[in-house]
Design an enzyme around this catalytic site. Structure first.
Site, PDB file in Angstrom:
ATOM      1  N   CYS A   1      17.928  -9.304 119.495  1.00 26.57           N
ATOM      2  CA  CYS A   1      17.405  -9.436 118.137  1.00 26.57           C
ATOM      3  C   CYS A   1      15.995  -8.889 117.945  1.00 26.57           C
ATOM      4  CB  CYS A   1      17.406 -10.910 117.710  1.00 26.57           C
ATOM      5  SG  CYS A   1      18.935 -11.796 118.085  1.00 26.57           S
TER       6      CYS A   1
ATOM      7  N   CYS B   1      14.896  -5.491 116.273  1.00 30.68           N
ATOM      8  CA  CYS B   1      14.872  -5.362 114.813  1.00 30.68           C
ATOM      9  C   CYS B   1      13.892  -6.333 114.157  1.00 30.68           C
ATOM     10  CB  CYS B   1      16.258  -5.616 114.233  1.00 30.68           C
ATOM     11  SG  CYS B   1      17.357  -4.202 114.268  1.00 30.68           S
ATOM     12  N   HIS B   2      13.897  -7.576 114.606  1.00 30.84           N
ATOM     13  CA  HIS B   2      13.157  -8.627 113.908  1.00 30.84           C
ATOM     14  C   HIS B   2      11.779  -8.913 114.512  1.00 30.84           C
ATOM     15  CE1 HIS B   2      16.675  -9.574 111.475  1.00 30.84           C
ATOM     16  NE2 HIS B   2      17.396  -9.538 112.585  1.00 30.84           N
TER      17      HIS B   2
ATOM     18  N   MET C   1      22.974  -5.607 109.930  1.00 27.90           N
ATOM     19  CA  MET C   1      22.965  -6.751 110.832  1.00 27.90           C
ATOM     20  C   MET C   1      24.303  -6.821 111.563  1.00 27.90           C
ATOM     21  SD  MET C   1      21.747  -9.642 112.044  1.00 27.90           S
ATOM     22  CE  MET C   1      22.323 -11.265 112.601  1.00 27.90           C
TER      23      MET C   1
ATOM     24  N   HIS D   1       9.484   6.509 115.452  1.00 29.08           N
ATOM     25  CA  HIS D   1      10.252   6.332 116.681  1.00 29.08           C
ATOM     26  C   HIS D   1      10.031   7.486 117.651  1.00 29.08           C
ATOM     27  CE1 HIS D   1      13.187   4.401 119.181  1.00 29.08           C
ATOM     28  NE2 HIS D   1      13.981   5.466 119.182  1.00 29.08           N
TER      29      HIS D   1
ATOM     30  N   HIS E   1      17.484  10.319 114.480  1.00 28.08           N
ATOM     31  CA  HIS E   1      17.191  10.025 115.888  1.00 28.08           C
ATOM     32  C   HIS E   1      17.217  11.345 116.648  1.00 28.08           C
ATOM     33  CE1 HIS E   1      17.370   8.394 119.941  1.00 28.08           C
ATOM     34  NE2 HIS E   1      17.070   7.211 119.440  1.00 28.08           N
TER      35      HIS E   1
END
Length: 588
Positions: free
Chosen positions: A89, A92-93, A130, A369, A411
């Site tokens: 998780c 992302c969070h 999600m 990124h 990407h």
């Protein structure tokens, strides 16, 4: 699982927690039930991929100051939930649940949502990206129950990793004065490949001519990239555990001569390339703690550690954990170009005077990124993947020159440079979230009308692409799709002929790399093409599970036919491949 509590008692405990927080228990739970209207879905390739912090999961944590209104959870459950959170998780969070590409999951948010909403959201996911952890079978009902309770408790914070810890981890195995003054082996270093063996914590050095493994070297866990010093002598490998291993390629046998750990979780390393500063310094960036470290290029002795915590470029709000993503080395100034993911800032870090460090901050776009240079080596193009854009920096003039919307979750890896028959020099990126390949004009001098624009969008096999590749001597553009849900797509490569890009709908050739490998088991995900120095062959990894057979397939660039298959029982989970010459010279 230890400390398991019956579901009725959990809801009762949660209701008491809501009451303790000043909320009416029944109203809070009813409200959360109303909100839990997410639909079952299959997570998209873009949603499946986020850099997980799968090293922090091994850190021991304690429940941070129990509160009377916390739901019931045992220490054993809390540790297990933290492990799951860091592994699945946090990418992302955020480590501290403050939000990154995903929403914030701090207790002020989660308690308003309530237990049932959290439980259902974890179970079914959302079309926005999600993952459906429950319906996919990745998490059990017991784990989901535990995670919902975990999110109602304040998050733990992993320990900091400052200079004392960094220096304590530093080891020089072979001092500089005990190393050779000239190359002591007969290897063709310019055609040597450093191949990541992801799940064994190793790299394989493979000779480009014989296709044989020269040596296996122990490194950090899950090596992310290998980088070569400007002279071509030293190879730097960095793992997700933030361990850097320095390998001397001049020795009789390539040998690890130094190592260091610059944090708890990391992704990037680079060396100084400016003329007059070759091999002088190295730099590495961490995901946790959010910082970068400048080191001596021949010994890895840590010289400077700099935090990246600060304000987001757009809303000017403080962010507690802006991760350092890709780093490249400028060819125009003694500078490192450092991407700070969550704040959206690109830092030009001047290494002329480390005691009086000068950093130029360029406001670009959030969620920076990975990226690479255009063919001239002047312009740096980097994906702001969650914002579906590519930012372009002029490293000579030290300024942002463009911000281009491409497709869903670009990407590029380092991207690919080709000369388009109509638009001139362009840089290309593929996408995780859709099937398109965006071509961006990069020649403001001779093709100003096309510069810093998407001049063409190609349609490939599908979403789930991680890397795109070409070479100055190649007439092809190669696109992988390892995260595509279709097995036939994820195990093959799409190839475009550059000369045919003027067609209205350019077609591509599919190379069945997985089939060519001769491997019949596993997913056979094909990932990350890398050319040899000559540019006449390209290598692809056939990436299987740790207990399954993997391989590298070599393709003849002229004929697009299978040229060789590299198999070895030591070739376990090969992913990234880095040709020493191409990596050193930024050729892609």
């Amino acid at each position: 699982m230890g400390g398991m509590i019956r579901y009725g008692l959990i809801l009762g405990g949660l209701a008491l927690a809501m009451a303790g927080a000043g909320l009416a228990p029944t109203a809070a739970l009813a409200q959360s039930s109303d909100k839990a209207d997410v639909k079952k879905h299959q997570t998209s390739p873009g949603g499946q991929y986020q850099p997980s912090l799968d090293v922090l999961k091994d850190l021991g944590v304690q429940i941070p100051g129990r509160k009377p209104d916390d739901p019931l959870i045992s220490q054993q459950e809390f540790q297990r939930a933290t492990n799951i959170y860091f592994q699945r998780c946090a990418g992302c969070h955020g480590v501290l649940r403050k939000g990154a590409t995903g929403k914030a999951l701090t207790t002020d948010v989660t308690r308003e949502l309530g237990y049932e909403h959290l439980r259902d959201f974890i179970t079914y996911g959302s079309p926005a990206g999600m993952p459906n952890w429950g319906t996919s079978g990745d998490l059990s009902k017991q784990d989901i129950d535990m995670m919902a309770r975990y999110l109602l408790i304040d998050p733990p914070q992993p320990p900091e990793f400052g200079m004392p810890k960094i220096r304590a981890s530093w080891k020089v195995h072979i001092p500089v004065d005990q190393r050779p003054t000239k190359k002591m082996n007969d290897l063709d270093l310019d055609n040597l490949f450093s191949v990541t063996l992801r799940d064994t914590g190793e790299i394989a050095l493979i000779d480009g001519a014989s296709k044989k493994i020269v040596k296996i070297i122990k490194t950090g866990y899950a090596v992310h990239i290998s980088r070569t010093s400007a002279s071509g002598r030293y190879l730097f490998a960095i793992g997700r555990d933030a361990k850097i291993v320095l390998i001397d390629l001049w020795m009789k046998e390539a040998t690890a001569v130094a190592e260091i750990k610059i944090g708890s979780e990391a992704r990037s390393v680079e060396t100084s390339k400016m003329k007059g500063w070759e091999d002088k310094y190295a730099i590495a960036g961490a995901y946790w703690p959010p910082q970068f470290v400048i080191m001596d290029g021949a010994t890895l002795e840590p010289k400077k550690v700099v935090s990246t915590r600060g304000m987001t470029y757009d809303t000017q709000e403080y962010h507690p954990e802006p991760r350092v993503a890709a780093i490249v080395s400028s060819h125009y100034h003694p500078e490192f170009v450092v991407n700070v993911k969550e704040t959206g800032n690109i830092l030009l870090v001047n290494y002329e005077d480390l005691d009086n460090l000068k950093i130029t901050t360029i406001a670009a776009e959030r969620f920076l990124h990975d990226g690479g240079f255009d063919a001239s080596g002047r312009y740096y193009l980097v994906a702001a993947n969650a914002r579906n854009k590519v930012a372009i920096v002029d490293t000579k003039e030290s300024k942002l020159v463009g911000l281009v919307e491409t497709g869903t979750t670009p990407h590029p890896g380092r991207g690919a440079n080709i000369v388009h028959p109509k638009y001139g020099p362009v840089w290309a990126t593929s996408h995780l979230g859709d099937e398109t390949i965006a071509l961006i004009g990069t020649d403001p001098e001779n093709h100003p009308e096309h510069a810093w624009k998407v001049v063409q969008s190609l349609e490939g096999q599908g979403g789930g692409s991680l890397f795109i590749k070409s070479h100055p001597k190649s007439g092809h553009l190669y696109v992988d799709t390892p995260l595509n849900p279709e097995a036939e797509v994820s195990s093959s490569i799409a190839v475009f002929k550059v000369a045919e890009l003027t067609q209205d709908e350019p077609e591509y050739t599919v190379l069945p790399i997985g089939e060519w490998s001769g491997i019949s088991e596993g997913a056979r995900r094909v990932v990350q093409g890398e050319f040899n120095k000559a540019g006449d062959e390209i290598w692809f990894s056939v990436w299987n599970a740790k207990d399954q057979e993997s391989a590298i397939v070599v393709v003849d660039d002229k004929t697009l036919k299978k040229k060789a298959v590299i198999k070895d029982k030591r070739l376990i989970t090969p992913t990234g491949k880095f040709n020493v010459y191409n990596t050193r010279e930024d050729i892609y």
